[in-house]
Design an enzyme around this catalytic site. Sequence first.
Site, short mmCIF file in Angstrom:
data_model
loop_
_atom_site.label_atom_id
_atom_site.label_comp_id
_atom_site.label_asym_id
_atom_site.label_seq_id
_atom_site.Cartn_x
_atom_site.Cartn_y
_atom_site.Cartn_z
N ARG A 57 0.86 -1.18 0.00
CA ARG A 57 0.00 0.00 0.00
C ARG A 57 0.90 1.24 0.00
NH1 ARG A 57 -2.51 0.24 5.00
NH2 ARG A 57 -1.22 2.03 5.54
N GLU A 107 4.95 7.12 2.28
CA GLU A 107 5.72 5.88 2.45
C GLU A 107 5.03 4.79 1.65
OE1 GLU A 107 5.52 4.86 6.57
OE2 GLU A 107 3.35 4.55 6.57
N ASN A 110 4.02 0.72 2.27
CA ASN A 110 3.90 -0.35 3.27
C ASN A 110 4.00 -1.69 2.55
OD1 ASN A 110 2.84 1.27 5.81
ND2 ASN A 110 1.75 2.03 4.01
N SER A 153 -2.85 -2.99 6.23
CA SER A 153 -4.16 -3.35 6.76
C SER A 153 -5.28 -2.52 6.15
CB SER A 153 -4.17 -3.18 8.27
OG SER A 153 -3.87 -1.85 8.62
N LYS A 155 12.30 2.93 5.50
CA LYS A 155 12.42 4.37 5.20
C LYS A 155 13.75 4.68 4.53
CE LYS A 155 8.49 5.16 7.35
NZ LYS A 155 8.20 3.79 7.79
N LYS A 182 11.99 10.64 10.56
CA LYS A 182 11.34 9.34 10.47
C LYS A 182 12.32 8.21 10.80
CE LYS A 182 8.11 9.11 7.23
NZ LYS A 182 7.40 9.07 5.92
N GLU A 212 7.33 0.89 11.38
CA GLU A 212 5.98 0.87 10.82
C GLU A 212 4.98 0.90 11.97
OE1 GLU A 212 5.66 1.19 7.67
OE2 GLU A 212 7.78 0.87 7.21
N GLY A 213 3.71 1.08 11.62
CA GLY A 213 2.66 0.99 12.63
C GLY A 213 2.10 2.33 13.07
N ARG A 226 -7.82 7.68 4.76
CA ARG A 226 -7.90 7.91 6.20
C ARG A 226 -7.81 9.41 6.46
NH1 ARG A 226 -2.91 4.25 7.63
NH2 ARG A 226 -2.34 5.18 5.65
#
Length: 435
Positions: A125, A144, A146, A151, A266, A325, A329-330, A411
Amino acid sequence: MATSWGSLLQDEQQLEELARQAVDRALAEGVLLRTTQEPSSSDVVNYAPFTLFPSLVPSALLEQAYAVQMDFNLLVDAVSQNPAFLEQTLSSTIKMDNFTARLFDIYKQVLEEGIAQTVFLGLNRSDYMFQCSADGSPALKQIEINTISASFGGLASRTPAVHHAQVLLIAQEKERNIFDQRAIENELLAKNIHLIRRRFEDVSEKGSLDQDRRLFMDGQEIAVVYFRDGYMPSQYSTQNWKARLLLERSCAVKCPDIATQLAGTKKVQQELSRAGVLEMLLPGQPEAVARLRATFAGLYSLDMGEEGDQAITEALAAPSRFVLKPQREGGGNNLYGEEMVQALEQLKDHEERASYILMEKIEPEPFENCLLRPGSPVRVDQCISELGIFGVYVRQGKTLVMNKHVGHLLRTKAIKHADGGVAAGVAVLDNPYPV
């Protein structure tokens, strides 16, 4: 971008009524999360936070994001197949970042033993924001990509079906986002593909390889391993690292394999922005290179040396223009403003700074929307959105047999929050309203 909902956002009584209807619809449609109080149980659930209205997205930028996704699929796959590039790019990072180093150790061990896996599945993603240019026009800029545990997609029904295959989903013990994963499980079951959920600890205790490095779990052969865990250091104990190595040594299809997870770091993202790197990885594809580069924001190395020193000097002089950064992740890991300044002041003379990158801060134009969360009052906030495009590819040996974009995720969060996603309780689910 101005919203098109006008008077509705000003009418509190009507907003309350629309919110009640929308929450009922979300519950009826299964837009659900487990509660923070009971993350391991579905006895009590609530709706996943979402916007009352779809948010406006420039149709040209939505089309651009879809158009470039297959290029990003190719790029991630190319990086994952280039050991020299990965080793050179991550050489400074793995000295200072233990998590990336542990992943890289497994990668090197698998390479030395010989990769048993012959089919490679990527479910990525790529996330973007809409940079507001000086003339007011929006531009698509990547935050970024993923490559592990991407998810909120529920997109497994679009991946190739293998009849009677067994899929192993590596799950967390406490998983609030279980219903997103159940959507994938249901799509697989509709195609006669059985999915079993196990933790790393279960793999360590009951997983095994035969002489051909076929993977078995509870005596059953596993065709595909799908990771929804394993993207943060806190998710690995010594036992879990051993389980990850066992999975990587197997010939089962991993989504992702460890090389692809490393391709999503990253540091790799920053290195891809250097002049000539895309051309090296995607030779003879100038149009794809141009599409990719058009989405890049400014990315800067913090390796020891003149280049890193200059990047730190610029960030300290104008902290509002940059984001610091780490290789994580997360969500919720980036540093902004005064926190970034304090971190850079502490890091600037130490090699530990190589475990971070510096990125130009993307500045979208805020808009109004109503963010609905369980237990929170209905109110209108100034918001910004983040657009994610899902992509899937399958490679057999060196031959790419599938490369698709397979949907999107929008989002939205209030502008008062600098960082954080849906699972972190900051952003909410949204839908684009192309304009």
